[in-house]
Design a protein around this motif. Sequence first.
Motif, PDB file in Angstrom:
ATOM      1  N   PRO A 282       9.256  -9.092  16.795  1.00  0.00           N
ATOM      2  CA  PRO A 282       7.930  -8.948  16.190  1.00  0.00           C
ATOM      3  C   PRO A 282       7.882  -7.718  15.296  1.00  0.00           C
ATOM      4  CG  PRO A 282       7.766  -9.389  18.548  1.00  0.00           C
ATOM      5  CD  PRO A 282       9.207  -9.115  18.272  1.00  0.00           C
ATOM      6  N   GLY A 283       7.188  -7.839  14.186  1.00  0.00           N
ATOM      7  CA  GLY A 283       7.186  -6.726  13.243  1.00  0.00           C
ATOM      8  C   GLY A 283       5.827  -6.465  12.645  1.00  0.00           C
ATOM      9  N   VAL A 284       5.766  -5.383  11.879  1.00  0.00           N
ATOM     10  CA  VAL A 284       4.537  -4.961  11.209  1.00  0.00           C
ATOM     11  C   VAL A 284       4.817  -4.866   9.712  1.00  0.00           C
ATOM     12  CG1 VAL A 284       2.918  -3.051  10.875  1.00  0.00           C
ATOM     13  CG2 VAL A 284       3.596  -3.722  13.186  1.00  0.00           C
ATOM     14  N   VAL A 285       3.864  -5.343   8.909  1.00  0.00           N
ATOM     15  CA  VAL A 285       3.955  -5.241   7.455  1.00  0.00           C
ATOM     16  C   VAL A 285       2.705  -4.535   6.958  1.00  0.00           C
ATOM     17  CG1 VAL A 285       4.098  -6.494   5.272  1.00  0.00           C
ATOM     18  CG2 VAL A 285       5.314  -7.354   7.297  1.00  0.00           C
ATOM     19  N   VAL A 286       2.888  -3.477   6.197  1.00  0.00           N
ATOM     20  CA  VAL A 286       1.768  -2.761   5.587  1.00  0.00           C
ATOM     21  C   VAL A 286       1.851  -2.960   4.083  1.00  0.00           C
ATOM     22  CG1 VAL A 286       0.619  -0.555   5.232  1.00  0.00           C
ATOM     23  CG2 VAL A 286       1.725  -1.048   7.428  1.00  0.00           C
ATOM     24  N   ARG A 287       0.869  -3.646   3.523  1.00  0.00           N
ATOM     25  CA  ARG A 287       0.793  -3.834   2.066  1.00  0.00           C
ATOM     26  C   ARG A 287      -0.201  -2.825   1.509  1.00  0.00           C
ATOM     27  NH1 ARG A 287       0.733 -10.433   2.638  1.00  0.00           N
ATOM     28  NH2 ARG A 287       3.017 -10.692   2.636  1.00  0.00           N
ATOM     29  N   CYS A 288       0.251  -2.040   0.544  1.00  0.00           N
ATOM     30  CA  CYS A 288      -0.559  -0.918   0.049  1.00  0.00           C
ATOM     31  C   CYS A 288      -1.545  -1.364  -1.030  1.00  0.00           C
ATOM     32  CB  CYS A 288       0.342   0.193  -0.458  1.00  0.00           C
ATOM     33  SG  CYS A 288       1.370   0.903   0.851  1.00  0.00           S
ATOM     34  N   VAL A 289      -2.199  -2.496  -0.783  1.00  0.00           N
ATOM     35  CA  VAL A 289      -3.270  -3.010  -1.634  1.00  0.00           C
ATOM     36  C   VAL A 289      -4.312  -3.624  -0.711  1.00  0.00           C
ATOM     37  CG1 VAL A 289      -1.796  -3.492  -3.639  1.00  0.00           C
ATOM     38  CG2 VAL A 289      -2.093  -5.248  -1.870  1.00  0.00           C
ATOM     39  N   SER A 290      -5.457  -3.985  -1.275  1.00  0.00           N
ATOM     40  CA  SER A 290      -6.466  -4.669  -0.474  1.00  0.00           C
ATOM     41  C   SER A 290      -6.099  -6.148  -0.362  1.00  0.00           C
ATOM     42  CB  SER A 290      -7.848  -4.529  -1.121  1.00  0.00           C
ATOM     43  OG  SER A 290      -7.891  -5.228  -2.353  1.00  0.00           O
ATOM     44  N   GLN A 291      -6.668  -6.816   0.629  1.00  0.00           N
ATOM     45  CA  GLN A 291      -6.366  -8.229   0.824  1.00  0.00           C
ATOM     46  C   GLN A 291      -6.874  -9.063  -0.347  1.00  0.00           C
ATOM     47  OE1 GLN A 291      -7.504  -9.687   4.669  1.00  0.00           O
ATOM     48  NE2 GLN A 291      -6.534 -11.675   4.387  1.00  0.00           N
ATOM     49  N   SER A 292      -8.031  -8.687  -0.897  1.00  0.00           N
ATOM     50  CA  SER A 292      -8.574  -9.437  -2.035  1.00  0.00           C
ATOM     51  C   SER A 292      -7.703  -9.241  -3.275  1.00  0.00           C
ATOM     52  CB  SER A 292     -10.006  -8.993  -2.328  1.00  0.00           C
ATOM     53  OG  SER A 292     -10.060  -7.610  -2.657  1.00  0.00           O
ATOM     54  N   GLU A 293      -7.180  -8.019  -3.454  1.00  0.00           N
ATOM     55  CA  GLU A 293      -6.292  -7.777  -4.598  1.00  0.00           C
ATOM     56  C   GLU A 293      -5.010  -8.580  -4.440  1.00  0.00           C
ATOM     57  OE1 GLU A 293      -4.220  -4.044  -7.047  1.00  0.00           O
ATOM     58  OE2 GLU A 293      -5.289  -3.685  -5.159  1.00  0.00           O
ATOM     59  N   PHE A 294      -4.473  -8.631  -3.238  1.00  0.00           N
ATOM     60  CA  PHE A 294      -3.244  -9.388  -2.998  1.00  0.00           C
ATOM     61  C   PHE A 294      -3.444 -10.870  -3.305  1.00  0.00           C
ATOM     62  CE2 PHE A 294      -0.430 -11.874  -0.263  1.00  0.00           C
ATOM     63  CZ  PHE A 294       0.807 -11.363  -0.637  1.00  0.00           C
ATOM     64  N   SER A 295      -4.620 -11.389  -2.962  1.00  0.00           N
ATOM     65  CA  SER A 295      -4.870 -12.818  -3.205  1.00  0.00           C
ATOM     66  C   SER A 295      -4.926 -13.150  -4.689  1.00  0.00           C
ATOM     67  CB  SER A 295      -6.176 -13.243  -2.525  1.00  0.00           C
ATOM     68  OG  SER A 295      -7.281 -12.581  -3.117  1.00  0.00           O
ATOM     69  N   SER A 296      -5.117 -12.121  -5.543  1.00  0.00           N
ATOM     70  CA  SER A 296      -5.162 -12.362  -6.987  1.00  0.00           C
ATOM     71  C   SER A 296      -3.787 -12.277  -7.636  1.00  0.00           C
ATOM     72  CB  SER A 296      -6.096 -11.345  -7.656  1.00  0.00           C
ATOM     73  OG  SER A 296      -5.543 -10.036  -7.620  1.00  0.00           O
ATOM     74  N   PHE A 297      -2.754 -11.883  -6.882  1.00  0.00           N
ATOM     75  CA  PHE A 297      -1.405 -11.794  -7.439  1.00  0.00           C
ATOM     76  C   PHE A 297      -0.905 -13.191  -7.809  1.00  0.00           C
ATOM     77  CE2 PHE A 297      -0.063  -7.694  -4.978  1.00  0.00           C
ATOM     78  CZ  PHE A 297      -1.007  -6.985  -5.703  1.00  0.00           C
ATOM     79  N   PRO A 298      -0.026 -13.302  -8.796  1.00  0.00           N
ATOM     80  CA  PRO A 298       0.539 -14.618  -9.127  1.00  0.00           C
ATOM     81  C   PRO A 298       1.347 -15.162  -7.962  1.00  0.00           C
ATOM     82  CG  PRO A 298       1.729 -12.874 -10.274  1.00  0.00           C
ATOM     83  CD  PRO A 298       0.509 -12.230  -9.669  1.00  0.00           C
ATOM     84  N   ALA A 299       1.384 -16.475  -7.832  1.00  0.00           N
ATOM     85  CA  ALA A 299       2.107 -17.087  -6.717  1.00  0.00           C
ATOM     86  C   ALA A 299       3.609 -16.875  -6.846  1.00  0.00           C
ATOM     87  CB  ALA A 299       1.790 -18.579  -6.646  1.00  0.00           C
ATOM     88  N   TRP A 300       4.136 -16.950  -8.073  1.00  0.00           N
ATOM     89  CA  TRP A 300       5.569 -16.820  -8.310  1.00  0.00           C
ATOM     90  C   TRP A 300       5.808 -15.772  -9.397  1.00  0.00           C
ATOM     91  CZ3 TRP A 300       7.894 -19.591  -4.655  1.00  0.00           C
ATOM     92  CH2 TRP A 300       7.239 -20.715  -4.160  1.00  0.00           C
ATOM     93  N   PRO A 301       6.948 -15.119  -9.382  1.00  0.00           N
ATOM     94  CA  PRO A 301       7.232 -14.139 -10.436  1.00  0.00           C
ATOM     95  C   PRO A 301       7.425 -14.823 -11.781  1.00  0.00           C
ATOM     96  CG  PRO A 301       9.177 -14.457  -9.051  1.00  0.00           C
ATOM     97  CD  PRO A 301       8.058 -15.205  -8.392  1.00  0.00           C
ATOM     98  N   ALA A 302       7.075 -14.119 -12.854  1.00  0.00           N
ATOM     99  CA  ALA A 302       7.299 -14.660 -14.194  1.00  0.00           C
ATOM    100  C   ALA A 302       8.794 -14.774 -14.438  1.00  0.00           C
ATOM    101  CB  ALA A 302       6.671 -13.742 -15.241  1.00  0.00           C
ATOM    102  N   PRO A 303       9.292 -15.925 -14.870  1.00  0.00           N
ATOM    103  CA  PRO A 303      10.724 -16.047 -15.145  1.00  0.00           C
ATOM    104  C   PRO A 303      11.128 -15.126 -16.284  1.00  0.00           C
ATOM    105  CG  PRO A 303       9.525 -17.969 -15.959  1.00  0.00           C
ATOM    106  CD  PRO A 303       8.548 -17.169 -15.155  1.00  0.00           C
ATOM    107  N   GLU A 304      12.294 -14.518 -16.163  1.00  0.00           N
ATOM    108  CA  GLU A 304      12.754 -13.599 -17.204  1.00  0.00           C
ATOM    109  C   GLU A 304      12.833 -14.274 -18.561  1.00  0.00           C
ATOM    110  OE1 GLU A 304      16.254 -11.273 -16.756  1.00  0.00           O
ATOM    111  OE2 GLU A 304      15.641 -10.401 -14.850  1.00  0.00           O
ATOM    112  N   ILE A 305      13.123 -15.546 -18.580  1.00  0.00           N
ATOM    113  CA  ILE A 305      13.272 -16.251 -19.854  1.00  0.00           C
ATOM    114  C   ILE A 305      11.971 -16.257 -20.651  1.00  0.00           C
ATOM    115  CG2 ILE A 305      12.646 -18.583 -19.086  1.00  0.00           C
ATOM    116  CD1 ILE A 305      15.069 -19.595 -20.712  1.00  0.00           C
ATOM    117  N   ALA A 306      10.847 -16.042 -19.952  1.00  0.00           N
ATOM    118  CA  ALA A 306       9.547 -16.070 -20.632  1.00  0.00           C
ATOM    119  C   ALA A 306       9.098 -14.707 -21.115  1.00  0.00           C
ATOM    120  CB  ALA A 306       8.482 -16.648 -19.694  1.00  0.00           C
ATOM    121  N   VAL A 307       9.723 -13.624 -20.626  1.00  0.00           N
ATOM    122  CA  VAL A 307       9.195 -12.294 -20.937  1.00  0.00           C
ATOM    123  C   VAL A 307      10.251 -11.312 -21.433  1.00  0.00           C
ATOM    124  CG1 VAL A 307       7.275 -12.512 -19.315  1.00  0.00           C
ATOM    125  CG2 VAL A 307       9.452 -11.569 -18.508  1.00  0.00           C
TER     126      VAL A 307
END
Length: 767
Positions: A282-307
């Motif tokens: 069993p482990g612990v994860v601390v994300r240094c953002v708010s839960q609402s901010e995390f939910s706004s993150f993109p689901a997948w990383p932008a592919p390098e070919i696009a950027v």
Amino acid sequence: MTPGVLLRRLLRDGDIDASAVVIDEVHERGLDTDLVLAMVRDLRDIRDDLRIVAMSATVDAPKFAALLGDGSAGAGAGAGSASGAGLAGAAPIVAAEAEMYPLDIRYAPFPKRLDARGVTDDFLRHVAGQAVGLVASDTGAAGAPGSTNGDVLVFLPGVREVERCAGYIEAQLGAAGSGAATNVEVLTLHGRQTSEEQDRVFRRASSASLAHPASPHPRRIIVSTSIAESSVTVPGVRAVVDACLTRGPRLDVARGFSGLVTTSCAQSSANQRAGRAGREGPGVVVRCVSQSEFSSFPAWPAPEIAVADLTQAMLDAAAWGTPRMEGLKLLDAPPAHHTDAALSVLAGLGAIDDAGAITDLGRTLATLPVHPRMGRALLAATELMPGHAEKVARAVEKLTDARGLARIAREHASASGSSGRRGQAASASDLLPSDIPALVTALAWPDFVGRRRDEASDEYLFTGGTAATLPGLGSGSAQVTALRGHEWIAASEITRQSHGRALIRAGEPIDTCIAMLAAGHLARTETAAFVEDGRVRARERELLGAIELSSRQIKPTPDQCVSANTAWLREALGAATSLADAPLTAPADTEALRRRMAFAHVHRGNPWPDVSGAGLAAAVEVLFAGDLEKASVPRLDSERIKRLLPWPEASDFDALVPERMQVPSGSRIRLEYPADPAEEGAQIVLAVKLQECFGLAETPQVLGVPVTMHLLSPAGRPLAVTQDLSSFWNGPYSQVRAEMRGRYPKHPWPENPWEEPATARTKRRKA
């Protein structure tokens, strides 16, 4: 092997001696990975025995299944859809469930993670505090964070942040007391470390016992870049502190340079990082953002070919036989503007021809373990200074992560022999070994050879047309400080600030000789003609790319006069609502005529011409025929505008759209036409003394449009504005008469305006 090694082998051999290719961590969407996937997909079309497996713990499986199947998937044929599971011929998806211990996911937001300079120090202290708080805790089940067996893994976006945060952790542990400091080991993990330094993290027991002989298993805090996200497994980790940031390449197409940009990570990356805490218990994860901010993150990383910068990828694609990546079955197609930018760089390096096909030099560059820019610098500098091949190789290695370039440089120097660049070799004869770093940098980035704007400026204009500034005094590295005050530099790193300003972060001072050796292929002579103070002037400029080396005024040719006059007149006329707004020499009657013609065009249409600013701009050659080749800007007058009138309809123009209109007094009064008859509320105005209109019942019209009557006092001041004269005489006139007859007693103010003769004179003169 890494995707890059497999890519080089595919380009070298055109095939692989294997029956299966397993590509791991495909969710990261690196350029090399995407290209390898596309190339082995090509091989499978001609090899029935070849199998491909794409793997990841967090992946958009249907999208990859569509690409790897037998259907017509791919970026050019529908790949990238939300789901590929239902596509005909999609590859099978195999899900292997791994044992995962429960995770306690917490959120510890911080007000400001990033500013114009990158990750803030205050945020790094916050991340350090979260890690120290976990190891200082005495709660939790045996083996969980808070006990003596659980290590903490901290994720940050780059080496700078890793090193600074590790320092803050050690400082906070020291402030917490001697016990905390002696029972915790702080380690760092990133790609710039030697293999021995990295191995300390993976040999948990041995490294711990060496640091703390009395305590075989002290707590460890490992501060890492994303190298620990998926590529390697760090033993003993039971807690993760995630800054929820990522750093990746971004191409600034407008300025033509690529750099690393720090942004919030994708949710899939955060989930991958979190999984590191639940592999052994069993482990612990601390994300240094708010839960609402995390939910706004993109689901997948932008592919390098696009950027990202596609220069290397486009060279690899050309070497594979698919210029511009056309025909490759890709997960996502490259953006057109990124493709064009990459091809422009490759053409400038001589790696591709005008048709985009790879050249012999390009094939050589594709085999080298460095970016095409650095490969070009290695080969060209070796030809220019063949006796210093190893020093050239070391200079290139200093700018890259590559090693073992000395052998390549020696072989190239030997192969070049006397067939090298004889003309340039003569120019390079004065170069010293100490000039090699500057020469290599300039050869690698010929489009970022720059010249200072002026002696009082720290801004440099580059041959590629972009500009950037040195950081302010007291900031920047020693290398950047060494650039200050030099007329010429070769920049190797430029970053874009959040407000759009471009800063030079690395480079070498150079002289004119090195600038010409590196970017001489961009040199050209350009003659430009322009209008200034009503005359056409011409100037001849010697240019190195976008940089002006010298300039002198010359006499313009007739063709240059035509070109400059035409361009200037089109711009001046096209931006004007009326000729009074245009910087032209035009008499007042010219604008009056233009307005009448515009009225005819708006209310009758063809064949009456469009004489708006845009219409006149399009007709410059007709308006100024015979005068455009002169060195002075031709005068625009009414005779020129009349050239646009249609024939034979022009004979009826004065009757249809009269310049003046006769009123009952016999006077012929000028009509004021609107500048833009198509504008809502545009009116024709007839300003006339009230006494001259006695008895006039019908309001005059032009092309069926009522004229707006401005009835004036004897002094010329407006008394009434109307488009209905009959109603005015029968109503408001009586009020006007009562107010005006005492003020102007010499002029008639009859009770019955219908029966009073219209006049432009006073009562006495009338009598």
